[in-house]
Design an enzyme around this catalytic site. Structure first.
Site, PDB file in Angstrom:
ATOM      1  N   LYS A 189       0.846  -1.208   0.000  1.00 13.80           N
ATOM      2  CA  LYS A 189       0.000   0.000   0.000  1.00 13.80           C
ATOM      3  C   LYS A 189       0.875   1.249   0.000  1.00 13.80           C
ATOM      4  CE  LYS A 189      -3.822  -2.450   2.114  1.00 13.80           C
ATOM      5  NZ  LYS A 189      -4.548  -2.874   3.312  1.00 13.80           N
TER       6      LYS A 189
ATOM      7  N   GLN B 162      -4.907  -1.580   9.373  1.00 18.89           N
ATOM      8  CA  GLN B 162      -4.679  -2.885   8.743  1.00 18.89           C
ATOM      9  C   GLN B 162      -5.286  -3.990   9.614  1.00 18.89           C
ATOM     10  OE1 GLN B 162      -3.225  -3.403   5.668  1.00 18.89           O
ATOM     11  NE2 GLN B 162      -3.838  -5.533   5.950  1.00 18.89           N
TER      12      GLN B 162
ATOM     13  N   ASP C 172     -11.048   2.887   3.543  1.00 21.96           N
ATOM     14  CA  ASP C 172     -11.278   1.445   3.391  1.00 21.96           C
ATOM     15  C   ASP C 172     -12.771   1.133   3.297  1.00 21.96           C
ATOM     16  OD1 ASP C 172      -9.279  -0.372   2.996  1.00 21.96           O
ATOM     17  OD2 ASP C 172      -8.814  -0.657   5.129  1.00 21.96           O
TER      18      ASP C 172
END
Ligand code: NAD
Length: 304
Positions: free
Chosen positions: A53, A97, A120
């Site tokens: 990422k 994460q 996200d």
């Protein structure tokens, strides 16, 4: 029939090129899109995803920051960090994460992310937005699938779509996005009896179960479009999806491979959401006209 293979790598490359153009425009207006990535613990797979990422951000001109906490970290400290980032005008996206260590309340942590920085798309607000077709940031994996379908020119409205897998991050939002585009959607999961009776009806079959060889050729309607989201590491080290590629690709008209299908799209859609967030912030701050800024209602499922 032999399926046309849709390369997610190629679609992702085209979208990243668009991303570079968008970040250049933002930078010319004095804003560099910023993403903060929080990782708790040292899970090796998570470390790989975080590294990818961060690299992807650099590739398109997004400034990224990484915040690492030990597995023994206190949840309040992580939430305090999220709150501080929420107030930081240079940060347009905050990502935690997953998975988090067992002692963490995932919902509490994800809810601490301000919804306008939830790139996200896991905040309850964004999840709820999906239900009414008004989400701000669509979750990256199903968003990537929608972009693949559009890139390949697949008609969605009125088609039978079957989603195998009903997780919060892939299957459920996938089903909602397809429904929003007027597909007739069925959702199957581990308790579904006789999976094949559903999959055989699918014009569009999206498989996200995490089971190698779950879908074999005879379960697939001739001419179906098959999107294999699954990523499974076999004992011999090979990476495979949830579909038996050989037999399914003989029935499908189009199919995504693993690797090189949905995987590259997931990270790319994170970049798209982060840039969209930066564009929104510029538009809101009234610092100029953000050429690609979109209202939340458009930002979700619209394909640009
Ligand atoms: P998950 O374990 O949270 O959910 C799996 C879902 O599949 C559940 O709803 C379960 O009921 C269903 N399922 C399991 N076995 C089944 C069976 N035999 N028949 C029908 N349904 C079954 O997993 P997830 O996070 O949704 O991920 C699913 C797969 O997609 C995994 O392989 C994961 O690695 C992969 N994935 C890929 C990407 C990507 O970028 N390509 C992103 C996220 C997840």
């Amino acid at each position: 029939m032999t399926a046309k293979i849709i390369s997610g790598t190629d679609v992702a490359a085209a979208i990243r090129q668009e991303c570079r153009g968008r970040t250049e425009i933002l930078q010319a207006a004095g804003t560099t899109p910023g993403l903060a990535v929080i990782m708790v613990g040292a899970d090796p797979a998570s470390a790989v995803y975080v590294r990818k990422k961060i690299q992807a951000c650099a590739d398109v001109g997004i400034a990224s920051r990484k915040y690492l906490f030990p597995a023994s970290a206190n949840q309040d400290d992580v939430i305090d960090q999220i709150t501080a980032l929420g107030a930081d005008p240079d940060v347009h996206g905050i990502l935690v994460q997953l998975p988090l260590p067992a002692q963490f309340d995932i919902k509490a942590v994800l809810s601490a992310i301000p919804r306008e920085k939830d790139v996200d798309g896991f905040h309850l607000y964004n999840v709820g937005g999906l239900v009414i077709g008004d989400t701000v940031f669509p979750p990256c994996t199903p968003y990537g699938v929608m972009r693949i379908l559009d890139f390949a020119g697949v008609e969605i409205a009125g088609r039978n779509a079957v989603v195998v897998g009903a997780s919060n991050i892939v299957g459920k939002p996938m089903a909602l996005m397809l429904m929003q585009r007027e597909a007739t959607v069925s959702v199957c999961h581990a308790k579904t009896r006789d999976l094949a009776q559903f999959t055989i009806l699918a014009d569009i079959l999206v498989v996200a179960a995490g089971c190698p060889n779950l879908i074999v050729g005879p379960m697939v309607k001739s001419g179906a479009v098959v999107i294999d989201v699954g990523i499974n590491r076999l004992p011999d080290g090979r990476l495979v999806g949830d579909c038996d590629f050989e037999s399914v690709s003989r029935r499908a008209s189009m199919m995504t491979p693993v690797p090189g299908g949905v995987g590259p799209m997931t990270v790319t859609m994170l970049l798209v959401n982060t840039i969209s967030s930066a564009e929104q912030s510029v538009a809101i701050a009234g610092q100029g006209t953000a050429p690609r800024a979109r209202r939340p209602a458009d930002a979700g499922l619209a394909i640009s």
